[in-house]
Design an enzyme around this catalytic site. Structure first.
Site, PDB file in Angstrom:
ATOM      1  N   SER A 137      51.428  36.081  39.618  1.00  0.00           N
ATOM      2  CA  SER A 137      49.987  35.180  39.596  1.00  0.00           C
ATOM      3  C   SER A 137      49.921  34.797  38.272  1.00  0.00           C
ATOM      4  O   SER A 137      50.605  35.370  36.829  1.00  0.00           O
ATOM      5  CB  SER A 137      49.051  36.503  39.654  1.00  0.00           C
ATOM      6  OG  SER A 137      47.962  36.004  39.625  1.00  0.00           O
ATOM      7  N   TYR A 149      45.638  44.588  37.390  1.00  0.00           N
ATOM      8  CA  TYR A 149      46.336  44.110  38.386  1.00  0.00           C
ATOM      9  C   TYR A 149      46.766  42.792  36.876  1.00  0.00           C
ATOM     10  O   TYR A 149      48.038  42.645  37.274  1.00  0.00           O
ATOM     11  CB  TYR A 149      45.350  42.940  39.174  1.00  0.00           C
ATOM     12  CG  TYR A 149      45.828  41.886  40.132  1.00  0.00           C
ATOM     13  CD1 TYR A 149      46.836  42.375  41.442  1.00  0.00           C
ATOM     14  CD2 TYR A 149      45.800  40.631  39.287  1.00  0.00           C
ATOM     15  CE1 TYR A 149      47.220  41.489  41.838  1.00  0.00           C
ATOM     16  CE2 TYR A 149      46.196  39.610  40.869  1.00  0.00           C
ATOM     17  CZ  TYR A 149      47.329  40.412  41.892  1.00  0.00           C
ATOM     18  OH  TYR A 149      47.901  39.119  41.727  1.00  0.00           O
TER      19      TYR A 149
END
Length: 258
Positions: A137, A149
């Site tokens: 990401s 995350y």
């Protein structure tokens, strides 16, 4: 002749489904790995009907060690492509999130990527051909968008880059794909409000898949789909990190997510 095989984790929606459809369209037999059996079966039927390929359904929860081992055993039998796409984020602050949920996130986003890649590489190296695509990401490249995350996706990027160096000249490639905001179920499932994100920052699944596979074909190790995200991440490398954190906090709502 035997068709090449691609195994995709998390293919029942979003980016994973996009990769599954693309590889099936390109003539690969596919192995679908996810928890939701009904959605796996429906996707498998769709791919068989649309492209005439063989589709294997392999139900597994990658947060569970026994299920990771089941998938690893299948990879040890040999595939041409592994797409480590499964992953999730959560809403809420790190210090209020249940430790069990944080551990599940780490197991899916990091541990599964490591174990499945380790299982896939030996037969790829024996064949002198293979590709591992690890979906990371932009959050792993820019500081400030949550904590666990972003950290998990930064691990995926560095893991992929290190392996790519070690595998040079073997015929096997490892690549990290770093999408920005993509219109999928991801944020809804995580309970994250994305209403403030400007329209130009959103990508489609098709854009992510097309750009990343073009990059991979050209030998790019870290693929960043979308010109807007190439610009943002390039700027993030030269601007002081404190300023980058402030920007991502304002644009990506760094509070209220892990």
């Amino acid at each position: 002749m035997t068709r090449p095989v691609a195994l995709i984790t998390g293919p029942t929606s979003g980016i994973g489904a996009g990769y599954a459809r693309r590889f099936a369209r390109d003539g690969y037999d596919v192995i679908l790995v996810a928890r939701d059996v009904d959605r796996l079966v429906a996707l498998a039927a769709d791919l068989r009907g649309a492209h005439g390929v063989d589709v294997e359904v392999l139900p597994a929860d990658l947060a569970v060690a026994a299920d990771r081992e089941k998938v690893a055993q299948r990879l040890a039998a040999g595939v041409r492509v592994l797409v480590n796409n499964a992953g999730f984020g959560t809403s809420g602050e790190f210090w209020t999130t249940e430790p069990d949920l944080l551990q599940r996130q780490l197991d899916v986003n990091v541990t599964a990527v490591m174990h499945l890649t380790r299982a896939a590489l030996p037969p790829m190296l024996d064949a002198g051909a293979g590709t591992v695509i690890n979906v990371a990401s932009v959050a792993g490249l820019l500081p400030g968008r949550g904590s666990t995350y972003s950290a998990s996706k930064a691990w995926v990027v560095f893991f992929s880059e290190g392996l790519a160096n070690g595998l040079a000249g073997t015929g096997v490639g490892v690549h990290a794909v770093c999408p920005g905001f993509v219109r999928t179920e991801f944020h809804q499932r995580a309970g994250i409000d994305m209403a403030s994100i400007p329209g130009p920052l959103w990508l489609t699944v098709e854009k992510v898949v097309d750009d990343s596979l073009a990059d991979i074909a050209g030998g790019t190790v870290v693929s960043i789909p979308g010109a807007q995200y190439k610009v943002l991440t390039a700027a993030g490398r030269v601007i002081p990190r404190g300023l980058v954190r402030g920007f991502t906090k304002r644009m990506g709502r760094g509070r209220g997510r892990t």
